[in-house]
Design a protein around this motif. Structure first.
Motif, short mmCIF file in Angstrom:
data_model
loop_
_atom_site.label_atom_id
_atom_site.label_comp_id
_atom_site.label_asym_id
_atom_site.label_seq_id
_atom_site.Cartn_x
_atom_site.Cartn_y
_atom_site.Cartn_z
N LEU A 1 22.49 -30.27 -52.65
CA LEU A 1 21.54 -31.27 -53.14
C LEU A 1 20.45 -31.49 -52.10
O LEU A 1 19.25 -31.60 -52.42
N ALA B 1 18.12 -28.69 -52.14
CA ALA B 1 17.26 -28.76 -53.32
C ALA B 1 16.00 -29.58 -53.03
O ALA B 1 14.89 -29.21 -53.41
N ILE B 2 16.18 -30.69 -52.34
CA ILE B 2 15.01 -31.53 -52.03
C ILE B 2 14.11 -30.82 -51.01
O ILE B 2 12.89 -30.79 -51.16
N GLN C 1 13.76 -27.62 -50.45
CA GLN C 1 13.05 -26.50 -51.07
C GLN C 1 11.91 -26.98 -51.95
O GLN C 1 10.84 -26.37 -51.99
N THR C 2 12.15 -28.07 -52.66
CA THR C 2 11.09 -28.60 -53.53
C THR C 2 9.91 -29.07 -52.68
O THR C 2 8.75 -28.80 -53.01
N CYS D 1 11.05 -36.73 -55.07
CA CYS D 1 11.71 -36.21 -53.86
C CYS D 1 11.85 -37.31 -52.81
O CYS D 1 12.90 -37.44 -52.17
N MET E 1 14.62 -39.71 -53.82
CA MET E 1 15.95 -39.08 -53.76
C MET E 1 16.38 -38.76 -52.33
O MET E 1 17.57 -38.62 -52.05
#
Lengths: 386, 386
Positions: free
Chosen positions: A214, A217-218, A220-221, A245, A248
């Motif tokens: 998780l 994921a942030i 990479q975004t 982002c 989160m």
């Protein structure tokens, strides 16, 4: 995976036009204080949308909450809350305004010296005025957590506190409100959440496979869309992803069940309190140096970070770690942030001062292993110099 | 990214030994109903831990909540709640028990015919008895959401409902409680969350980059640890990750701001209601066939899924999509689940019956584009036959 408890009752209203919905979220007959900063919300239309959404409710205002919200200012606001019998505070602005409102909400219901809240920690907080937020500057994550950082300039202190009573009841995130942000704030709004994730991810492995992914994921975004946020200020999709982002990155989820570092933040706070650097600028300075100095302890996660986030597959573990740190620093620099102390017209002389302040604030056992002593912090600052 | 609102106030207490903490979460003087299923909690020690944690509170019990909890059973429990003036319900078990308790909590405070809750939807729910859960079978995600599915066997009906009033106040997730699960339940506990993620992820792109990557994070984790969960039943780390994946797959987060499908679930519910397949077995049957039949509409996301989750980089888009669907089906089969209708001793004759039930339950415009008509459902079932 470590044991954890996770609780986050903040309601998020996300998307264009959602400010109109706060009329349903603020209690019907509440006496409301609208708290904001320097007045940018009057230029970008947020103020008008908020006032319209609040309808017939009695609304008083408190403006002038600074970047790095100031203890004295917030104490004045808390007095106003008490004097006017305010039932609900609505923060409209960025992390500084929301952090400030958390302090106001607690201080207005606190009988002792409000300075206790910063020095004795959130445990002294037994009650708080309910509040919500309209976020206009995504970065700190304050819109969906119960933490805050407040500055007392006369003491050169920037101190964190928190309490489960300090979750916003709701937060409105409308990406359109971020179109007019100054470039520097957009840069900060990528680096701050990126570093929030790193503080919770780049420690040591505890078999929390999901939390790791998780966090990745942030990261990479943010790597993917950060540059686009600068290049295309009115690209809704990009701004929406940056905004989500940022929330989160610090709403408790990716940090649940894993060790956390936060030494970059604590060292960075001193840089802001002493020399006025933006919070995210201090993170851009401290994080790469921190990772370099503590590379050996963080090696397994650095290698994972290199491979999964930066797709670095060649070389030894040490080479992968070095490459990933270099990529991180280059990412910050390419966004436009200085990553060395000297980039901000400061020099080696500041190091002694910063170390003295860390000691004064009892920030002497930082990091996920509590081994970032003042000596280690000094090495980090030396590595961050030029 | 679509506009969304996200709200999830359930407190999670995660880790070994956390059951002991429910004593602090259940109101002090509450009259408690402990609701559970067939009694496995008496064998695995959960019952004793719960009773000890509840201390001196008055506790009555309701046992016998079935897999696919039955309307009549739950109505009896709701009557008991009313008769005994219960203040708090504690569900101890898997998704069926927690789903059942959601219905009980609503029905006990509902003045009309409880069948309304299933046929008119959650909007008829104005109040609910507060409840919490101790999860022993990770799969459905019910421990951290406000939805439920209840079966009425006499009508061969399995129907979903939900209400913001039906979030558990807390849920305890202790991975140790899952060590003794039967193999079939462990298989189900990987396939069910995997499919929950797919229903929210494998639709069409709306520029929700973060949500996509969060969904991929859960899928990748399940692919990585699913087989280990079967091979090493008492590996705490593995069981902890399976458990947290299952919760995160359906707590609203990855579905916020994106289109959602759910046609696999709705078709699967009929298979369970008619022929008694486990919920996850129906998903293993319907999902691959569903993706094959609707491949053209789902192509962009199928290619993304192929590349990012399965690391399929060779071939045309169509070949990547086909390969990813095949990988999905193989993943389910390797776990030990049948992926075709004939694997469950059923044949082509069931298709007409399932279609008739979908029509009877008004499940005639399913999917993210509402274009999964009974004709499309028939094609999916035909593709899933052998």
């Amino acid at each position: 995976m470590n044991n954890f408890s996770f609780y986050n009752p903040t309601k998020i209203l996300f998307g264009e036009g959602q400010i109109a919905k706060i009329g349903k979220e603020v209690p019907e007959n509440a006496r409301v204080m609208l708290a904001y900063g320097g007045g940018s919300i009057k230029k970008n239309g947020v103020y008008d949308q908020v006032v319209k959404a609040l309808g017939d409710r009695l609304v008083s205002e408190f403006s002038g909450i600074e970047a790095n919200p100031e203890f004295d200012t917030l104490c004045r606001a808390a007095e106003q809350v008490k004097a006017e019998d305010i039932d609900f505070i609505l923060a409209a602005g960025g992390g500084s305004v929301i952090d400030g409102v958390k302090f106001i909400a607690a201080a207005a219901r606190y009988d002792g010296d409000p300075w206790d809240i910063l020095t004795k920690g959130g445990k002294v907080i037994r009650s708080a005025v309910p509040f919500g937020s309209v976020l206009t500057l995504p970065a700190t994550g304050s819109e969906m957590n119960s933490g805050s950082v407040v500055t007392r300039a006369e003491y050169k202190a920037k101190l964190p506190f928190g309490s489960p009573l300090l979750y916003p009841q709701f937060s409105v995130l409308d990406p359109v409100t971020t179109y007019t942000l100054p470039v520097r704030q957009v840069i900060n709004g990528v680096i701050d959440p990126f570093t929030h994730v790193m503080e919770q991810y780049l420690t040591y492995p505890v078999g929390a496979h999901l939390q790791d992914r998780l966090a990745e994921a942030i990261l990479q975004t943010l790597i993917e869309i950060g540059p686009e946020a600068l290049a295309q200020p009115e690209n809704y999709e990009v701004r929406a992803n940056v905004m989500w982002c940022a929330t989160m990155a610090l709403n408790g989820l990716i940090g649940a069940g894993v060790p956390q570092d936060w030494s970059t933040h604590m060292i960075g706070h001193e840089l802001t309190a002493l020399y006025g650097l933006d919070h995210a600028q201090t993170l851009a300075v401290v994080l790469p140096a921190n990772l370099r100095v503590r590379k050996a302890d963080k090696m397994p996660k650095l290698v994972q970070y290199a491979e999964r986030v930066w797709h670095i597959t060649e070389g030894s573990d040490d080479e992968k770690a070095e490459a990933a740190i270099a990529k991180t620093e280059t990412f910050f620099r390419n966004l436009g942030a200085g990553t060395r102390i000297e980039d901000y017209d400061l020099n080696a002389e500041v190091i002694d001062t910063i170390i003295a302040q860390l000691e004064a604030h009892k920030m002497v056992k930082l990091g996920e292993q509590q081994d970032v002593t003042p000596e280690v912090s000094r090495k980090i600052l030396e590595a961050a110099l030029r």
